[in-house]
Design a protein around this motif. Sequence first.
Motif, PDB file in Angstrom:
ATOM      1  N   ILE A   1      -8.396   2.300   4.827  1.00 47.58           N
ATOM      2  CA  ILE A   1      -9.210   1.256   4.190  1.00 47.58           C
ATOM      3  C   ILE A   1      -9.769   1.855   2.897  1.00 47.58           C
ATOM      4  O   ILE A   1     -10.917   2.261   2.793  1.00 47.58           O
ATOM      5  CB  ILE A   1     -10.326   0.758   5.136  1.00 47.58           C
ATOM      6  N   ASP A   2      -8.867   1.927   1.924  1.00 48.16           N
ATOM      7  CA  ASP A   2      -9.145   2.619   0.665  1.00 48.16           C
ATOM      8  C   ASP A   2      -8.412   1.879  -0.462  1.00 48.16           C
ATOM      9  O   ASP A   2      -7.175   1.892  -0.527  1.00 48.16           O
ATOM     10  CB  ASP A   2      -8.651   4.064   0.769  1.00 48.16           C
ATOM     11  N   GLU A   3      -9.144   1.235  -1.334  1.00 43.76           N
ATOM     12  CA  GLU A   3      -8.545   0.456  -2.425  1.00 43.76           C
ATOM     13  C   GLU A   3      -7.643   1.295  -3.324  1.00 43.76           C
ATOM     14  O   GLU A   3      -6.697   0.775  -3.930  1.00 43.76           O
ATOM     15  CB  GLU A   3      -9.634  -0.206  -3.270  1.00 43.76           C
ATOM     16  N   LYS A   4      -7.900   2.579  -3.409  1.00 44.64           N
ATOM     17  CA  LYS A   4      -7.108   3.440  -4.292  1.00 44.64           C
ATOM     18  C   LYS A   4      -5.663   3.572  -3.814  1.00 44.64           C
ATOM     19  O   LYS A   4      -4.782   3.964  -4.581  1.00 44.64           O
ATOM     20  CB  LYS A   4      -7.752   4.827  -4.390  1.00 44.64           C
ATOM     21  N   LEU A   5      -5.409   3.224  -2.564  1.00 40.09           N
ATOM     22  CA  LEU A   5      -4.056   3.325  -2.021  1.00 40.09           C
ATOM     23  C   LEU A   5      -3.222   2.066  -2.267  1.00 40.09           C
ATOM     24  O   LEU A   5      -2.012   2.069  -2.057  1.00 40.09           O
ATOM     25  CB  LEU A   5      -4.108   3.603  -0.509  1.00 40.09           C
ATOM     26  N   LEU A   6      -3.853   0.998  -2.716  1.00 38.92           N
ATOM     27  CA  LEU A   6      -3.126  -0.244  -2.957  1.00 38.92           C
ATOM     28  C   LEU A   6      -2.183  -0.086  -4.151  1.00 38.92           C
ATOM     29  O   LEU A   6      -2.495   0.606  -5.118  1.00 38.92           O
ATOM     30  CB  LEU A   6      -4.103  -1.394  -3.229  1.00 38.92           C
ATOM     31  N   ILE A   7      -1.011  -0.712  -4.061  1.00 39.06           N
ATOM     32  CA  ILE A   7      -0.039  -0.673  -5.150  1.00 39.06           C
ATOM     33  C   ILE A   7      -0.378  -1.811  -6.111  1.00 39.06           C
ATOM     34  O   ILE A   7      -0.228  -2.989  -5.780  1.00 39.06           O
ATOM     35  CB  ILE A   7       1.393  -0.808  -4.600  1.00 39.06           C
ATOM     36  N   GLU A   8      -0.863  -1.464  -7.275  1.00 35.98           N
ATOM     37  CA  GLU A   8      -1.422  -2.432  -8.222  1.00 35.98           C
ATOM     38  C   GLU A   8      -0.433  -3.531  -8.591  1.00 35.98           C
ATOM     39  O   GLU A   8      -0.792  -4.714  -8.659  1.00 35.98           O
ATOM     40  CB  GLU A   8      -1.886  -1.701  -9.481  1.00 35.98           C
ATOM     41  N   ASP A   9       0.816  -3.176  -8.827  1.00 38.58           N
ATOM     42  CA  ASP A   9       1.823  -4.144  -9.250  1.00 38.58           C
ATOM     43  C   ASP A   9       1.991  -5.269  -8.231  1.00 38.58           C
ATOM     44  O   ASP A   9       1.925  -6.455  -8.574  1.00 38.58           O
ATOM     45  CB  ASP A   9       3.160  -3.427  -9.465  1.00 38.58           C
TER      46      ASP A   9
ATOM     47  N   MET B   1       0.838  -1.207   0.000  1.00 37.41           N
ATOM     48  CA  MET B   1       0.000   0.000   0.000  1.00 37.41           C
ATOM     49  C   MET B   1       0.868   1.250   0.000  1.00 37.41           C
ATOM     50  O   MET B   1       1.876   1.316   0.711  1.00 37.41           O
ATOM     51  CB  MET B   1      -0.923  -0.002   1.228  1.00 37.41           C
ATOM     52  N   ASP B   2       0.465   2.234  -0.782  1.00 34.63           N
ATOM     53  CA  ASP B   2       1.157   3.525  -0.818  1.00 34.63           C
ATOM     54  C   ASP B   2       0.622   4.385   0.331  1.00 34.63           C
ATOM     55  O   ASP B   2      -0.129   5.334   0.122  1.00 34.63           O
ATOM     56  CB  ASP B   2       0.923   4.205  -2.164  1.00 34.63           C
ATOM     57  N   SER B   3       1.023   4.018   1.532  1.00 31.02           N
ATOM     58  CA  SER B   3       0.426   4.606   2.731  1.00 31.02           C
ATOM     59  C   SER B   3       1.327   5.581   3.473  1.00 31.02           C
ATOM     60  O   SER B   3       0.889   6.231   4.418  1.00 31.02           O
ATOM     61  CB  SER B   3       0.008   3.482   3.696  1.00 31.02           C
ATOM     62  N   MET B   4       2.593   5.696   3.067  1.00 34.98           N
ATOM     63  CA  MET B   4       3.511   6.553   3.808  1.00 34.98           C
ATOM     64  C   MET B   4       3.040   8.010   3.907  1.00 34.98           C
ATOM     65  O   MET B   4       3.133   8.618   4.967  1.00 34.98           O
ATOM     66  CB  MET B   4       4.915   6.464   3.195  1.00 34.98           C
TER      67      MET B   4
ATOM     68  N   LEU C   1      -7.862  -8.604   1.650  1.00 31.82           N
ATOM     69  CA  LEU C   1      -6.516  -9.103   1.394  1.00 31.82           C
ATOM     70  C   LEU C   1      -6.116 -10.242   2.322  1.00 31.82           C
ATOM     71  O   LEU C   1      -5.184 -10.995   2.021  1.00 31.82           O
ATOM     72  CB  LEU C   1      -5.486  -7.968   1.540  1.00 31.82           C
ATOM     73  N   SER C   2      -6.805 -10.376   3.437  1.00 30.08           N
ATOM     74  CA  SER C   2      -6.400 -11.325   4.476  1.00 30.08           C
ATOM     75  C   SER C   2      -6.262 -12.749   3.957  1.00 30.08           C
ATOM     76  O   SER C   2      -5.372 -13.502   4.374  1.00 30.08           O
ATOM     77  CB  SER C   2      -7.406 -11.301   5.631  1.00 30.08           C
TER      78      SER C   2
END
Length: 211
Positions: A93-101, A19-22, A135-136
Amino acid sequence: MKNIIDYKIILWDFDGVIMDSMPIRSKGFEEVLKDYPKEQVDNLLEFHNTNGGLSRYVKFRHFFENIRNESIEDEEVLALADNFSKIMLSLLIDEKLLIEDSVNFIRENWMNHEMHIVSGSDGKELAQICEGLDLSKYFRSINGSPTPKKELVRRLLVENNYNKDNVTLIGDSINDKEASLINEIGFCGYNNESLKEAGTNYIEQLSLSKN
């Protein structure tokens, strides 16, 4: 160097890898510490960005003991971390933050590898985020702070009786690499150009790795 698909067991860092959460976590520190001088908070954010694999507990303690040069009780650190966690759950809890690759690789390969998360993020919070984003199911376990990452890795190796030659950790920080070295397992740098150094196995794009 071994390709990522050659490892039977893959340990994943979370922030900056899955996740691009930083940037969101930076906002969390700013909010929790908004009553303190901006210069001191900026100093913490620099430490936070350099040490992505360290827990918030370590970072809050660093803020008070090393930046402000004052003591802080464990109960105060826990209170700050709890406030931080509430902010994170409302934002992450936001799908847009997930790193697609990386997420695509996990979804396509989880049946071919044993996968675990080992993160500097709070373990309980991380479990809620992964559950909220469906994702779990891809991971045999989800592990986080306050237990240090190097200890999380050691426990996984012992509890599962893993052959270290079959294990690698994918991470985006020097702390991730150190946890790998201490535990004598493989390391794959990802999503951090500074990890492209001699002797570091670096992944440009996970989707190019196929079973």
